[in-house]
Design an enzyme around this catalytic site. Structure first.
Site, PDB file in Angstrom:
ATOM      1  N   HIS A 121       2.595   3.653  -2.355  1.00  0.00           N
ATOM      2  CA  HIS A 121       1.975   4.531  -1.216  1.00  0.00           C
ATOM      3  C   HIS A 121       3.096   5.215  -0.607  1.00  0.00           C
ATOM      4  O   HIS A 121       3.218   6.565  -0.377  1.00  0.00           O
ATOM      5  CB  HIS A 121       1.531   3.547  -0.401  1.00  0.00           C
ATOM      6  CG  HIS A 121       1.078   4.302   1.006  1.00  0.00           C
ATOM      7  ND1 HIS A 121      -0.557   4.382   1.026  1.00  0.00           N
ATOM      8  CD2 HIS A 121       1.529   4.527   2.140  1.00  0.00           C
ATOM      9  CE1 HIS A 121      -0.454   4.965   2.451  1.00  0.00           C
ATOM     10  NE2 HIS A 121       0.820   5.171   3.005  1.00  0.00           N
ATOM     11  N   GLU A 122       4.326   4.791  -0.447  1.00  0.00           N
ATOM     12  CA  GLU A 122       5.459   5.446   0.485  1.00  0.00           C
ATOM     13  C   GLU A 122       6.044   6.520  -0.684  1.00  0.00           C
ATOM     14  O   GLU A 122       6.676   7.397   0.049  1.00  0.00           O
ATOM     15  CB  GLU A 122       6.523   4.292   0.940  1.00  0.00           C
ATOM     16  CG  GLU A 122       5.991   3.420   1.926  1.00  0.00           C
ATOM     17  CD  GLU A 122       5.322   4.071   3.080  1.00  0.00           C
ATOM     18  OE1 GLU A 122       5.597   5.250   3.212  1.00  0.00           O
ATOM     19  OE2 GLU A 122       4.474   3.584   3.781  1.00  0.00           O
ATOM     20  N   HIS A 150       4.443   9.665  -0.184  1.00  0.00           N
ATOM     21  CA  HIS A 150       4.743  10.457   0.959  1.00  0.00           C
ATOM     22  C   HIS A 150       6.368  11.213   0.786  1.00  0.00           C
ATOM     23  O   HIS A 150       6.486  12.210   1.037  1.00  0.00           O
ATOM     24  CB  HIS A 150       4.951   9.544   2.036  1.00  0.00           C
ATOM     25  CG  HIS A 150       3.885   8.956   2.698  1.00  0.00           C
ATOM     26  ND1 HIS A 150       2.679   9.962   2.926  1.00  0.00           N
ATOM     27  CD2 HIS A 150       3.176   7.942   3.046  1.00  0.00           C
ATOM     28  CE1 HIS A 150       1.547   9.118   3.659  1.00  0.00           C
ATOM     29  NE2 HIS A 150       2.069   7.854   3.699  1.00  0.00           N
TER      30      HIS A 150
END
Length: 426
Positions: free
Chosen positions: A18-19, A22
């Site tokens: 997920h990170e 980003h």
């Protein structure tokens, strides 16, 4: 121990992916990212590459990518604080030195009165040598110096808030997107390993002590008829199991036709506000490896199916809030996820990976909810900026995000306490 290892593996995988989503799109947009963190709290491991510090933190309750100009940074200087600075030949500040663990020469001492490291990019105060009030701008490449480490101060063009709406949207949406892609990869991989379900009425896995097991059905039995009605596909069996009465199954086994009496078991489930029931015999379809492209198709539709299920559950959650039927038992926090992960891990690595795929979809959807402090809430700010050609008022944005963060913190505390009572005291 297996449960702890499994939880760390699943949590680490989901949060890292997920990170990383980003981080990847932030860097593509030219946004400076001082830190990429897995977990919260004190650092237990760190590694710096280029301008980003990669850290693993003690508490397994999330992670973050610190982006310049996103509101996560704090000005390390306060009024009245004395710091050392180093300037270039143009008089611009190149280093703001926050401790004495450095080897810089020809530095100046400054008692800070005001500073801005986002918009104004300046520092002003009283020169300790001349006792005069001075104001210096920052060089295009300027750094904080702390414990001998250099942390670059982002120029305006490398700050999140100064990017156009589209790069902002992609950067925020990338986290949930990468969770969906992770689930897709997991489901495709599992399909390659375990096979894909055939639509033929051939029995695959049989649950232990299920009605099918007690009736003597075995794997690879082909169901020809139920109560004299022809069965062409595996999914055709369900509609014939309309009640709890005994049904006659005509099957083909090793070229011979046999008749088996099967009594389905009633199963109850909730849909919206209703409790519904269905009858099942405890069998799964036969898994095959006949088609190379089938796992890709299966993985895609499994991801969509999981998304649909979670959207339905989220809808039921919000409906329960408005109808007054909400209970914290409807939510799982870190403790609940750990206990469920522990149970799934006991079933084997394939079950654990399937669970990770479902959690990955869940994490992606939860982060897209329009709640301030989540990706979905921040995306709403970007959409507002794209429509009205101006960003949301800074003070209003801070207040809204802070309120959202407080709300999420409260919910997390309540859910965690409820999980502890449910799993350890009942």
């Amino acid at each position: 121990m297996i449960g702890i290892i499994a939880f760390i593996f699943v949590f680490g995988l989901l949060v890292t992916v997920h990170e990383f989503g980003h981080l990847y799109f932030a860097k593509r947009a030219g946004i400076m990212c001082p830190e990429f963190a897995i977990g919260m709290g004190p650092k237990i491991f760190s590694y710096k590459k280029n301008e980003t510090l990669y850290t693993i933190r003690m508490l397994p309750v999330g992670g973050y990518v610190m982006m310049a100009g996103s509101g996560m940074e704090q000005n390390p200087l306060t009024a009245g604080q004395t710091v050392s600075i180093k300037r270039n030949t143009a008089g611009e500040v190149t280093h703001v030195i926050l401790d004495d663990q450095h080897q810089f020469r020809q530095i100046e001492q400054l008692e800070v009165e005001d500073s801005d490291f986002e918009d104004g990019l300046f520092i002003e105060g009283i020169d300790s040598y001349t006792n005069e009030r001075v104001r210096y701008t920052l060089a295009d490449e300027a750094y904080f110096v702390r414990e001998g480490d250099l942390v670059q101060i982002a120029p305006r063009h490398r700050q999140f808030k100064n990017k156009k709406p589209w790069p902002k949207f992609l950067t925020l949406f990338a986290g949930p997107l990468f969770n969906f892609l992770l689930a897709l990869v997991i489901f495709i991989g599992l399909a390659f390993v375990s096979g894909t379900p055939t639509d033929k009425p051939i029995i695959g896995e049989i649950l232990k002590d299920s009605p099918a097991d007690k009736a003597g059905l075995v794997m690879k039995d082909k169901v020809l008829e139920i109560d004299g009605q022809k069965i062409d596909k595996f999914e055709d069996m369900g509609p014939h199991l309309k009640d709890g009465e005994t049904h006659e199954f005509l099957i083909e086994r090793d070229g011979q036709k046999l008749t088996k009496s099967v009594t389905p078991k009633k199963m109850e489930y909730r849909e919206k506000t209703k409790t519904l029931k269905k009858y099942a015999i405890g069998v799964n379809p036969m898994m095959t490896h006949d088609n190379f492209l089938a796992p890709f198709k299966y993985g895609f539709f499994k991801t969509i199916e999981t998304m649909s299920l979670i959207f339905m559950l989220v809808g039921q959650l919000f409906s329960s809030i408005f109808t007054g039927h909400f209970s914290f038992d409807m939510l799982n926090g870190p403790v609940g996820i750990y206990k469920n992960t522990e149970k799934v891990a006991s079933l084997g690595i394939l079950s654990l990976l399937s669970w990770a795929g479902m959690l990955s979809v869940n994490l992606g959807i939860m982060n897209l909810l329009p709640i301030p402090a989540l990706d979905g809430g921040r995306i709403l700010f970007v959409i507002y900026e794209a429509i009205f050609r101006k960003p949301v008022n800074k003070k209003a944005e801070v207040v809204i995000i802070t309120a959202g963060a407080v709300f999420l913190f409260f919910v997390m505390i309540m859910v965690t306490w409820n999980d502890i009572q449910r799993y350890f005291f009942n």
